[in-house]
Design a protein around this motif. Sequence first.
Motif, mmCIF file in Angstrom:
data_model
loop_
_atom_site.group_PDB
_atom_site.id
_atom_site.type_symbol
_atom_site.label_atom_id
_atom_site.label_comp_id
_atom_site.label_asym_id
_atom_site.label_seq_id
_atom_site.Cartn_x
_atom_site.Cartn_y
_atom_site.Cartn_z
ATOM 1 N N VAL A 56 0.710 -1.212 -0.067
ATOM 2 C CA VAL A 56 -0.081 -0.064 -0.004
ATOM 3 C C VAL A 56 0.882 1.181 -0.196
ATOM 4 O O VAL A 56 1.284 1.663 1.132
ATOM 5 N N ARG A 57 1.216 1.834 -1.053
ATOM 6 C CA ARG A 57 2.325 2.944 -1.173
ATOM 7 C C ARG A 57 1.854 4.139 -0.490
ATOM 8 O O ARG A 57 2.610 4.792 -0.129
ATOM 9 N N SER A 58 0.588 4.308 -0.165
ATOM 10 C CA SER A 58 0.059 5.436 0.376
ATOM 11 C C SER A 58 0.614 5.532 1.701
ATOM 12 O O SER A 58 0.509 6.576 2.607
ATOM 13 N N GLU A 59 1.036 4.291 2.183
ATOM 14 C CA GLU A 59 1.474 4.269 3.869
ATOM 15 C C GLU A 59 2.824 4.369 3.788
ATOM 16 O O GLU A 59 3.149 4.119 5.078
ATOM 17 N N ARG A 60 3.746 4.903 2.845
ATOM 18 C CA ARG A 60 4.979 5.098 2.871
ATOM 19 C C ARG A 60 5.266 6.094 4.171
ATOM 20 O O ARG A 60 4.777 7.173 3.903
ATOM 21 N N LEU A 61 6.303 5.901 4.926
ATOM 22 C CA LEU A 61 6.541 6.840 5.887
ATOM 23 C C LEU A 61 7.983 7.668 5.304
ATOM 24 O O LEU A 61 8.745 7.220 4.520
ATOM 25 N N ARG A 62 7.597 9.103 5.657
ATOM 26 C CA ARG A 62 8.692 10.144 5.402
ATOM 27 C C ARG A 62 9.840 10.145 6.421
ATOM 28 O O ARG A 62 9.595 9.483 7.277
ATOM 29 N N PRO A 63 10.898 10.569 6.118
ATOM 30 C CA PRO A 63 11.999 10.663 7.201
ATOM 31 C C PRO A 63 11.823 10.899 8.508
ATOM 32 O O PRO A 63 12.172 10.286 9.646
ATOM 33 N N VAL A 64 10.873 11.974 8.594
ATOM 34 C CA VAL A 64 10.626 12.469 9.761
ATOM 35 C C VAL A 64 9.788 11.706 10.600
ATOM 36 O O VAL A 64 9.767 11.529 11.898
ATOM 37 N N GLN A 65 9.034 10.845 9.658
ATOM 38 C CA GLN A 65 8.293 9.842 10.631
ATOM 39 C C GLN A 65 8.926 8.482 11.009
ATOM 40 O O GLN A 65 8.839 8.003 12.158
ATOM 41 N N TRP A 66 9.845 8.290 10.440
ATOM 42 C CA TRP A 66 10.837 7.140 10.907
ATOM 43 C C TRP A 66 11.638 7.682 12.201
ATOM 44 O O TRP A 66 11.752 6.562 12.976
ATOM 45 N N LEU A 67 11.859 9.122 12.080
ATOM 46 C CA LEU A 67 12.524 9.480 13.249
ATOM 47 C C LEU A 67 11.559 9.223 14.514
ATOM 48 O O LEU A 67 11.895 9.073 15.592
ATOM 49 N N GLY A 68 10.341 9.648 14.209
ATOM 50 C CA GLY A 68 9.320 9.558 15.471
ATOM 51 C C GLY A 68 9.032 8.066 15.699
ATOM 52 O O GLY A 68 8.914 7.607 17.101
ATOM 53 N N LEU A 69 9.271 6.969 14.843
ATOM 54 C CA LEU A 69 9.029 5.792 15.176
ATOM 55 C C LEU A 69 10.470 5.173 15.965
ATOM 56 O O LEU A 69 10.145 4.451 17.191
ATOM 57 N N GLY A 70 11.381 5.528 15.592
ATOM 58 C CA GLY A 70 12.536 5.392 16.398
ATOM 59 C C GLY A 70 12.753 5.863 17.721
ATOM 60 O O GLY A 70 12.984 5.162 18.770
ATOM 61 N N CYS A 71 12.058 7.273 17.931
ATOM 62 C CA CYS A 71 11.990 7.769 19.054
ATOM 63 C C CYS A 71 11.098 7.147 20.007
ATOM 64 O O CYS A 71 11.697 7.008 21.287
ATOM 65 N N ALA A 72 9.866 6.711 19.616
ATOM 66 C CA ALA A 72 8.947 5.922 20.422
ATOM 67 C C ALA A 72 9.514 4.762 21.057
ATOM 68 O O ALA A 72 9.517 4.184 22.199
ATOM 69 N N PHE A 73 10.556 3.967 19.936
ATOM 70 C CA PHE A 73 11.053 2.509 20.660
ATOM 71 C C PHE A 73 12.186 2.993 21.444
ATOM 72 O O PHE A 73 12.328 2.175 22.487
#
Length: 298
Positions: A122-139
Motif C-alpha cells: 500500500v504505497r500511500s502508507e510509506r513513511l517520510r524520514p521525519v516519521q521514521w524518526l518518530g518511530l525510532g524515538c518511540a521505540f
Amino acid sequence: MNAVQRKDHLDGLAVGILLACCMFWGLQQILVKSIVHEVAPLFQASLRCIGACALLLIWCRVRGIRLFEHDGSLWAGLLAGGLFAAEFACIYLGLRHTTASRLTVFLYTSPFWVAVLVPLFVRSERLRPVQWLGLGCAFVAVVFALREALGMGGSATGDLLGLAAGALWGLTTVSIRATGLTRISPEKLLFYQIATTAVAVPWISLALGEHWTFEGWSPLAWGSMLAQTVVGAFASYLAWMWMLGRYPATRISVFVFLTPLFALLFGTLLLGEPVTTTLLVALGLVAVGIVLVNRKPG
C-alpha cells in the motif's frame, strides 16, 4: 457491501480509541500477572479467546452481521488468524525463558515490521524520514523505560521468541492490509483471529502441562478473566480491527508503544511502585514520536 471510506490521517475519534485500547492493554498486563499463580498464562489466553468468540457470535446475531458467507476471504483470514495465534504462543513460551519486561522490549518491535512491509503493498502508507524518526524515538523510549530489565533474567531463547512475537504481530497487520481483508466487516476480521487462537492455543497449553481447573479461583481471578475477555479480547480488539479498516496502519501502530508504559504507570497506581523520572521521560518521548509519525507534510 458498502465500501469503507478510508482516511489518510488520524482524527480525534481515532486518537481517543487508540489511547483507550493501549491504556487497557497496559492494564491487562497487570491483570495477567496478578493471577498467574492461579490461572496459567496460556490457559488465560485460551479462555479469553473462547469467551470472546462467544460474545462476538452473540453480537453478530443481534446486529445481523453474517460471519460465514462466502466472500473470498477464507484463506487470507486463516493466514491472519494463524499469525495472530502464533504471536500469542511465542509470547507465552518466551515468558518461560525471560522476564516480562525484557520480552516486552522485543515484542514492541512490531511497528517497524508494519512500517517496512505495509508500504510494499500500500504505497500511500510509506513513511517520510521525519516519521521514521518518530518511530525510532518511540521505540527508544520503551527501551529506556525498561533498560534495567534488559540486563537481567534473559536468555537467547526468550529474546528470540519475543522478537518472533513482535514480527508476528507486525505481520498480522501487514497480512490484513496486503490481502485486502479490511474490506470485510471488523467482526469477521476479528473472528478469524480469535477463533483460530481459541482452537490452537489450548493444545499448546495442554502440551506444556498447564493445569486447567476452575476450582479455588479467587474473586480477583474471576474479575481479571472477565475484564480480559469482555474488554480485552472482544471490545478492544474489535475496535482495533475497525481502526485498521479506516486509518493508515503505519500511523496507528506507533500508538502501541504506549502500552508497556501504561503498564508501568498502572504498576505505580495499583501496586504502589514509585513514579520514576525514567517513566515520565519515556512517556514524553513516546508522545513526541507519535506526533512526528502523524504529522502532516508541510
